[in-house]
Design an enzyme around this catalytic site. Structure first.
Site, PDB file in Angstrom:
ATOM      1  NE  ARG A  52      -1.715  -2.449   2.639  1.00  0.00           N
ATOM      2  CZ  ARG A  52      -1.943  -3.698   2.248  1.00  0.00           C
ATOM      3  NH1 ARG A  52      -3.052  -3.987   1.637  1.00  0.00           N
ATOM      4  NH2 ARG A  52      -1.080  -4.672   2.489  1.00  0.00           N
ATOM      5  CB  THR A  53       3.482   2.540   2.230  1.00  0.00           C
ATOM      6  OG1 THR A  53       2.737   2.124   3.364  1.00  0.00           O
ATOM      7  CG2 THR A  53       4.106   3.898   2.500  1.00  0.00           C
ATOM      8  CE  LYS A  81      26.875  -3.887  -6.852  1.00  0.00           C
ATOM      9  NZ  LYS A  81      27.099  -2.923  -7.934  1.00  0.00           N
ATOM     10  NE  ARG A 102       7.307   0.582   4.823  1.00  0.00           N
ATOM     11  CZ  ARG A 102       6.073   0.107   4.737  1.00  0.00           C
ATOM     12  NH1 ARG A 102       5.866  -1.127   4.338  1.00  0.00           N
ATOM     13  NH2 ARG A 102       5.041   0.859   5.041  1.00  0.00           N
ATOM     14  CG  HIS A 130       3.884   3.940   8.582  1.00  0.00           C
ATOM     15  ND1 HIS A 130       3.961   4.772   7.478  1.00  0.00           N
ATOM     16  CD2 HIS A 130       3.466   2.731   8.103  1.00  0.00           C
ATOM     17  CE1 HIS A 130       3.602   4.093   6.407  1.00  0.00           C
ATOM     18  NE2 HIS A 130       3.305   2.857   6.752  1.00  0.00           N
TER      19      HIS A 130
HETATM   20  C1  NCD Z   1       1.900  -1.084   8.142  1.00  0.00           C
HETATM   21  C2  NCD Z   1       3.399  -0.924   8.280  1.00  0.00           C
HETATM   22  O1  NCD Z   1       4.139  -1.144   7.320  1.00  0.00           O
HETATM   23  O2  NCD Z   1       3.796  -0.559   9.375  1.00  0.00           O
HETATM   24  N1  NCD Z   1       1.485  -1.278   6.809  1.00  0.00           N
HETATM   25  C3  NCD Z   1       1.244  -0.188   6.017  1.00  0.00           C
HETATM   26  O3  NCD Z   1       2.116   0.589   5.730  1.00  0.00           O
HETATM   27  N2  NCD Z   1      -0.016   0.015   5.611  1.00  0.00           N
HETATM   28  C4  NCD Z   1       1.305  -2.076   9.071  1.00  0.00           C
HETATM   29  C5  NCD Z   1       1.834  -3.477   9.057  1.00  0.00           C
HETATM   30  O4  NCD Z   1       2.713  -3.840   8.273  1.00  0.00           O
HETATM   31  O5  NCD Z   1       1.331  -4.264   9.862  1.00  0.00           O
END
Ligand code: NCD
Length: 306
Positions: A52-53, A81, A102, A130
């Protein structure tokens, strides 16, 4: 002006309101913004899995007429590397105008922002924060409830490692009269540094419990979360705790008709599929709102006059 977004605390309440207003306009009149970020490039650097993100950021950028580069698998990058995050960022900044990142290590996006000439957005750093999921959550709450003040918010599941929960607590604690019910097994309780932040706010209250059933009748929002397998030190603990809470129609029998059920997704077992058709289930709408608010964020951070 938002330089980098590492933590939801980097945004003032006014800035959150402005993002919501812009997102609402983007929803009403999508065509008006279709070239807003023409000739701008977003880089998505995902050192951890994401559906999703990453895809919502990419869709957001494309809907604004911009371009997208990046990687979804660090094994295909020079991280394998031994390249440092700082060097990767300085390189990618030569090819892009804004970077979404991320990373499994807490604080990696801050380290990146210190070396980056272009804005960095934290798309999740380990079990820490997040902030853009929180923007999606706030936008959904505003659309569903019309307000933030005075709500009783239940957060259920892995409150220790769940970074979305940490950011959402920080954000909601700003609003007058919010009551938190923190529902988790003993081993997965909310970290102290988050609780300290709550105690510093006289306008909000919180309780900790391991019983979803005992608090569900009082909740306006129920935010379910996945037990974060990837952050556990051993598999046996994960297996023991993973099904601590499973939301079913039976559990919901005692809940308000006006309850809003949220989940950042992905879900594993914590919400039974039968709940998806209940009118209180808002987690797929939440994904849509996530894309729209990320459009507003990209346009704002790139300083485009709209
Ligand atoms: C979340 C995350 O990555 O922290 N997912 C997301 O970005 N929608 C929640 C999760 O992974 O449980």
């Amino acid at each position: 002006m938002i330089k980098h977004l590492n933590d939801i605390q980097d945004l003032s309440s006014d800035q959150i309101e402005q993002l919501i207003t812009l997102a609402e306009d983007m929803m009403t009149d999508r065509a008006k913004y279709q070239s807003a970020l023409a000739h701008r490039t977003l880089a998505t650097l995902f050192f951890e899995p994401s559906t999703r993100t990453r895809l919502s950021f990419e869709a957001a950028m494309l809907e604004l007429g911009g371009n997208v580069i990046g990687f979804a698998d660090p094994n295909s990058s020079s991280a394998t590397k031994g390249e440092s995050v700082a060097d990767t960022i300085r390189t990618v900044a030569c090819y892009s105008d804004i970077i979404v990142m991320r990373h499994p290590k807490e604080g990696a996006p801050i380290a990146a922002s210190l070396r980056s000439p272009v804005p960095i957005i934290n798309a999740g750093d380990g079990g820490h924060h997040h902030p853009t999921q929180t923007l999606a959550d706030l936008f959904t709450i505003r659309r569903e409830k019309g307000r933030f003040e005075g709500l009783t918010v239940g957060l259920c599941g892995d409150l220790k490692f769940g970074r979305t929960v940490h950011s959402l607590i920080h954000a909601m604690a700003r609003y007058e009269g919010v009551r938190f019910a923190l529902i988790s097994p003993q081993e997965l309780r909310t970290p102290d540094y988050i609780l300290e932040g709550l105690r510093a706010r006289p306008n909000v209250s919180y309780e900790e419990t391991d019983s979803l059933e005992s608090v569900i009748p009082r909740l306006d929002i129920l935010y379910m979360t996945r037990v974060q397998r990837e952050r556990f030190f051993n598999e046996a603990d994960y297996v023991r705790l993973k099904d601590s809470y499973i939301l079913t129609l039976k559990t919901l029998a005692d809940a308000k008709d006006s309850l809003t059920i949220l989940h950042p997704l992905p879900r594993v077992n914590e919400i039974a599929v039968e709940v998806d058709d209940d009118p209180r289930a808002c987690y797929f709408k939440q994904m849509y709102y996530g894309k729209v608010i990320r459009k507003a964020l990209l346009a704002t951070m790139l300083g485009v006059a709209l």
